[in-house]
Design a protein around this motif. Sequence first.
Motif, short mmCIF file in Angstrom:
data_model
loop_
_atom_site.label_atom_id
_atom_site.label_comp_id
_atom_site.label_asym_id
_atom_site.label_seq_id
_atom_site.Cartn_x
_atom_site.Cartn_y
_atom_site.Cartn_z
N ALA A 1 -1.19 8.84 3.51
CA ALA A 1 0.15 8.45 3.93
C ALA A 1 0.16 7.03 4.51
N MET A 2 -0.85 6.71 5.33
CA MET A 2 -0.93 5.37 5.90
C MET A 2 -1.14 4.32 4.83
N THR A 3 -1.98 4.61 3.84
CA THR A 3 -2.19 3.68 2.73
C THR A 3 -0.90 3.48 1.95
N ALA A 4 -0.17 4.57 1.73
CA ALA A 4 1.10 4.49 1.01
C ALA A 4 2.10 3.61 1.75
N MET A 5 2.12 3.72 3.08
CA MET A 5 3.04 2.89 3.86
C MET A 5 2.63 1.42 3.78
N ARG A 6 1.33 1.16 3.81
CA ARG A 6 0.87 -0.23 3.67
C ARG A 6 1.27 -0.79 2.31
N ILE A 7 1.14 0.02 1.26
CA ILE A 7 1.53 -0.43 -0.08
C ILE A 7 3.04 -0.68 -0.15
N SER A 8 3.81 0.13 0.59
CA SER A 8 5.26 -0.05 0.57
C SER A 8 5.66 -1.42 1.12
N PHE A 9 4.89 -1.93 2.10
CA PHE A 9 5.17 -3.27 2.63
C PHE A 9 4.98 -4.33 1.53
N VAL A 10 3.95 -4.12 0.72
CA VAL A 10 3.68 -5.04 -0.39
C VAL A 10 4.81 -4.97 -1.43
N THR A 11 5.30 -3.77 -1.70
CA THR A 11 6.38 -3.63 -2.69
C THR A 11 7.64 -4.35 -2.22
N VAL A 12 7.89 -4.35 -0.91
CA VAL A 12 9.06 -5.06 -0.39
C VAL A 12 8.93 -6.56 -0.66
N GLY A 13 7.77 -7.12 -0.37
CA GLY A 13 7.56 -8.55 -0.60
C GLY A 13 7.69 -8.92 -2.06
N ILE A 14 7.10 -8.13 -2.95
CA ILE A 14 7.17 -8.41 -4.39
C ILE A 14 8.61 -8.27 -4.89
N TRP A 15 9.28 -7.20 -4.47
CA TRP A 15 10.69 -6.96 -4.87
C TRP A 15 11.55 -8.15 -4.45
N TRP A 16 11.39 -8.59 -3.22
CA TRP A 16 12.17 -9.69 -2.65
C TRP A 16 11.98 -10.97 -3.46
N ILE A 17 10.73 -11.32 -3.74
CA ILE A 17 10.44 -12.54 -4.50
C ILE A 17 10.92 -12.42 -5.94
N LEU A 18 10.63 -11.30 -6.57
CA LEU A 18 10.92 -11.11 -7.98
C LEU A 18 12.42 -11.18 -8.28
N PHE A 19 13.22 -10.40 -7.56
CA PHE A 19 14.65 -10.33 -7.88
C PHE A 19 15.44 -11.52 -7.37
N SER A 20 14.89 -12.27 -6.42
CA SER A 20 15.60 -13.47 -5.96
C SER A 20 15.59 -14.59 -7.00
N GLN A 21 14.68 -14.50 -7.96
CA GLN A 21 14.59 -15.56 -8.97
C GLN A 21 15.88 -15.67 -9.80
N TYR A 22 16.54 -14.54 -10.02
CA TYR A 22 17.81 -14.54 -10.76
C TYR A 22 18.85 -15.36 -10.00
#
Length: 435
Positions: A192-213
């Motif tokens: 569960a802790m690893t999953a939460m750490r990965i979720s932080f990474v997904t936020v950063g990637i999502w933010w960068i990726l979709f802002s390009q549009y």
Amino acid sequence: MAQPEKGSKKLLTAWAFYDWANSVYSLVIASAVFPIFFDALFSDGRSHIDVFGTSLKGTALISFTTALAFLLVAFISPLLSGIADYSGNKKVFLKLFCYLGAVSCIGLYWFNLEDIYWSLVCYFFGLVGFWGSLVFYNSYLPDIAYPEQQDAVSAKGYSLGYIGSVILLIVNLAMIMQPGWFGITGTEGEAAMTAMRISFVTVGIWWILFSQYTYYYLPKGNKKNKVTRDVMLNGFRELRKVWGELKLNTTLKRYLGAFFVYSMAVQTIMLVATYFGAEEIEWGEGSGKQMGLIISILLIQLVAVAGAIVTSRLSETYGNIKTLIGINIIWAVICIWAFFVEQPVEFYITAGFVGLVMGGIQSLSRSTYSKFLPETTDTASFFSFYDVTEKIGIVIGMVLYGAIDQIFGSMRYSVIFLAVFFLGGIFLLSRVLKK
């Protein structure tokens, strides 16, 4: 590529889509997953951490760090917005804060109490990046939309942000609750802790990726004006000018004073609600706490939509100020009630009422402020003053909340203290009503 014209559907959609990109921070990091993750770091029974030469309660440390981040944003917002408007490079600043926030979110993957200073740096700049980018994102609105389009496109951005953030949150929650589905191994707690750490990474990637549009279609700006010291201080001059005009507008001055007082408490509660639930509620053994907090967060999100609609209807019937007084009364009761809340079902009820009044008070506060503005004035300067007022209120609220939490060792005393600000807001709003 030819630049889309002002008011074009393509340009308006691209601007609104930044809400889809960045709203995942406010929901996943600020409200949902990070508070649960931070609480889990103290699962060994300790509540304090040695930092900056003293022993601080974990939740108090987060409150103080949050306050410091908002203080920085409140200071640099008028400074940088003045520079960006004059030099015509708002997109550069928007990207800068976006990438700062997104990379900081990714850095939260390594957040731990043993390396607390690096961890706090990532948390701090995640906040600064998110709120700093909003300064320039909002300032683009008059550049890309005509006045009659601005309400609709702003609402479209809010809707896209809500949908996008909920989608990613659901994915993250599935990952936390069922880590095996995503190939995450280890004991239940470790996975569960690893999953939460990965979720932080997904936020950063999502933010960068979709802002390009958004970046692809937003105007680049073509001014080449040289930035001087005079230009840098222009934003502060605008704020001082608004302060001077407030003295001539008693109604607006009284309302802004009331807003400053009650907003201080509203924003603080929204930032600390999950931390309160994690520490003060008796969830029982096992994963009951995580599941309970997740249910509470989703409940607040769902009820907030209905709350905004109900608030809008009430304001049409009873007027904005009377409706705001009623909402402040409910907030004060929630704070007093929260002091005695111990069981999960009581916390769910509290979360439901928080969602009910949270959705409406922010939108109604802003629209009420706009109604009191002088007709022939620079509204951008007045709203900049409004935003700085709100952020300074958050700084004071978070510092007081953290200090009481540190002194008394419980957030219950912090929450009940916030009721004082709602009572003050009720009194000050009644003065606006008399005027």
